[in-house]
Design a protein around this motif. Structure first.
Motif, PDB file in Angstrom:
ATOM      1  N   VAL A   1       6.840  10.845  10.417  1.00 16.13           N
ATOM      2  CA  VAL A   1       6.780   9.812   9.388  1.00 16.13           C
ATOM      3  C   VAL A   1       7.299   8.479   9.914  1.00 16.13           C
ATOM      4  O   VAL A   1       8.108   8.447  10.851  1.00 16.13           O
TER       5      VAL A   1
ATOM      6  N   VAL B   1       5.122   6.326   5.487  1.00 13.65           N
ATOM      7  CA  VAL B   1       3.739   6.522   5.889  1.00 13.65           C
ATOM      8  C   VAL B   1       3.659   7.730   6.808  1.00 13.65           C
ATOM      9  O   VAL B   1       4.466   7.858   7.726  1.00 13.65           O
ATOM     10  N   THR B   2       2.665   8.585   6.572  1.00  5.70           N
ATOM     11  CA  THR B   2       2.348   9.664   7.508  1.00  5.70           C
ATOM     12  C   THR B   2       1.015   9.321   8.167  1.00  5.70           C
ATOM     13  O   THR B   2       0.277   8.453   7.684  1.00  5.70           O
TER      14      THR B   2
ATOM     15  N   PHE C   1       5.138  17.279  -2.372  1.00  8.45           N
ATOM     16  CA  PHE C   1       5.357  16.633  -1.082  1.00  8.45           C
ATOM     17  C   PHE C   1       5.895  17.653  -0.099  1.00  8.45           C
ATOM     18  O   PHE C   1       6.451  18.676  -0.474  1.00  8.45           O
TER      19      PHE C   1
ATOM     20  N   TYR D   1      -0.322   2.535  12.724  1.00 17.27           N
ATOM     21  CA  TYR D   1      -1.217   3.560  13.265  1.00 17.27           C
ATOM     22  C   TYR D   1      -0.991   3.727  14.771  1.00 17.27           C
ATOM     23  O   TYR D   1      -0.947   4.846  15.285  1.00 17.27           O
TER      24      TYR D   1
ATOM     25  N   ARG E   1       0.807  -1.232   0.000  1.00 19.48           N
ATOM     26  CA  ARG E   1       0.000   0.000   0.000  1.00 19.48           C
ATOM     27  C   ARG E   1       0.838   1.280   0.000  1.00 19.48           C
ATOM     28  O   ARG E   1       0.531   2.234  -0.699  1.00 19.48           O
ATOM     29  N   PHE E   2       1.908   1.343   0.780  1.00 10.80           N
ATOM     30  CA  PHE E   2       2.708   2.572   0.914  1.00 10.80           C
ATOM     31  C   PHE E   2       4.094   2.435   0.293  1.00 10.80           C
ATOM     32  O   PHE E   2       5.032   3.100   0.714  1.00 10.80           O
TER      33      PHE E   2
ATOM     34  N   GLU F   1      -6.970   4.149   6.322  1.00  6.67           N
ATOM     35  CA  GLU F   1      -6.815   2.705   6.164  1.00  6.67           C
ATOM     36  C   GLU F   1      -7.306   1.912   7.366  1.00  6.67           C
ATOM     37  O   GLU F   1      -7.419   0.697   7.321  1.00  6.67           O
TER      38      GLU F   1
ATOM     39  N   GLU G   1      -1.588  11.094   8.101  1.00 10.67           N
ATOM     40  CA  GLU G   1      -2.642  11.439   7.150  1.00 10.67           C
ATOM     41  C   GLU G   1      -2.862  10.316   6.139  1.00 10.67           C
ATOM     42  O   GLU G   1      -3.982  10.100   5.672  1.00 10.67           O
ATOM     43  N   ASP G   2      -1.782   9.600   5.797  1.00  9.07           N
ATOM     44  CA  ASP G   2      -1.885   8.489   4.854  1.00  9.07           C
ATOM     45  C   ASP G   2      -2.602   7.292   5.467  1.00  9.07           C
ATOM     46  O   ASP G   2      -3.401   6.623   4.813  1.00  9.07           O
ATOM     47  N   ILE G   3      -2.280   7.016   6.713  1.00  6.88           N
ATOM     48  CA  ILE G   3      -2.727   5.746   7.293  1.00  6.88           C
ATOM     49  C   ILE G   3      -4.101   5.819   7.965  1.00  6.88           C
ATOM     50  O   ILE G   3      -4.814   4.820   8.015  1.00  6.88           O
TER      51      ILE G   3
END
Length: 150
Positions: A120, A137-138, A36, A104, A10-11, A145, A140-142
């Motif tokens: 990060v 992964v940040t 970015f 997370y 995923r990342f 999910e 905000e990204d995770i």
């Protein structure tokens, strides 16, 4: 959950970064082109020595304003930004087999323990800092999910 989603694939992506002796102009153009807000800084052996983000760039820019409001970025190296990092080493390394829930939890634990976000999580094969980056992964990204049963 029997088999939770892992952070990879995923990342997984090529992580843009800069060597500490690279010039700031190059990375600023990459940041703009690729939209970015942070990037790792590597030493000559390829190990991450720090993480620069837009807040660091802003603090550096404001400290280098000349009286007439101009800023000279020419011949400025990435390592010159490092003293302007607000929270040094505000990142962790995780292995490719880390679940999205474990990742997370690292973000949440940092908030609870240190009262600030972790910038990060760098993903490597075994979660070691001397390994090549496979992605990052940040929070905000995770966050999207994570499935929370209500």
């Amino acid at each position: 959950m029997a088999d939770p989603k892992k952070v990879l694939p995923r990342f997984q992506f090529d992580v843009l970064g800069a060597l500490e002796d690279d010039y700031i102009n190059d990375i600023l153009m990459k940041m703009n082109q690729n939209s970015f807000s942070q990037f790792p800084v590597y030493n000559t052996t390829g190990s991450i020595i720090e993480l620069i983000n837009t807040n660091t760039v802003s603090r550096w820019l404001s400290s280098n304003l000349e009286m007439e409001g101009t800023i000279m970025t020419e011949k400025t190296k990435i390592k010159n930004l490092i003293p302007f990092i607000e929270f040094k080493s505000n990142y962790k390394f995780i292995s490719r087999n880390t679940s999205v829930y474990e990742a997370y939890s690292l973000f949440i634990d940092q908030i609870l323990e240190k009262k600030r976000n972790l910038d990060v999580l760098f993903i490597t094969q075994n979660g070691r800092e001397n390994e090549s980056l496979l992605g990052l992964v940040t929070i905000e990204d995770i966050a999207p999910e994570i499935n929370v049963d209500k």
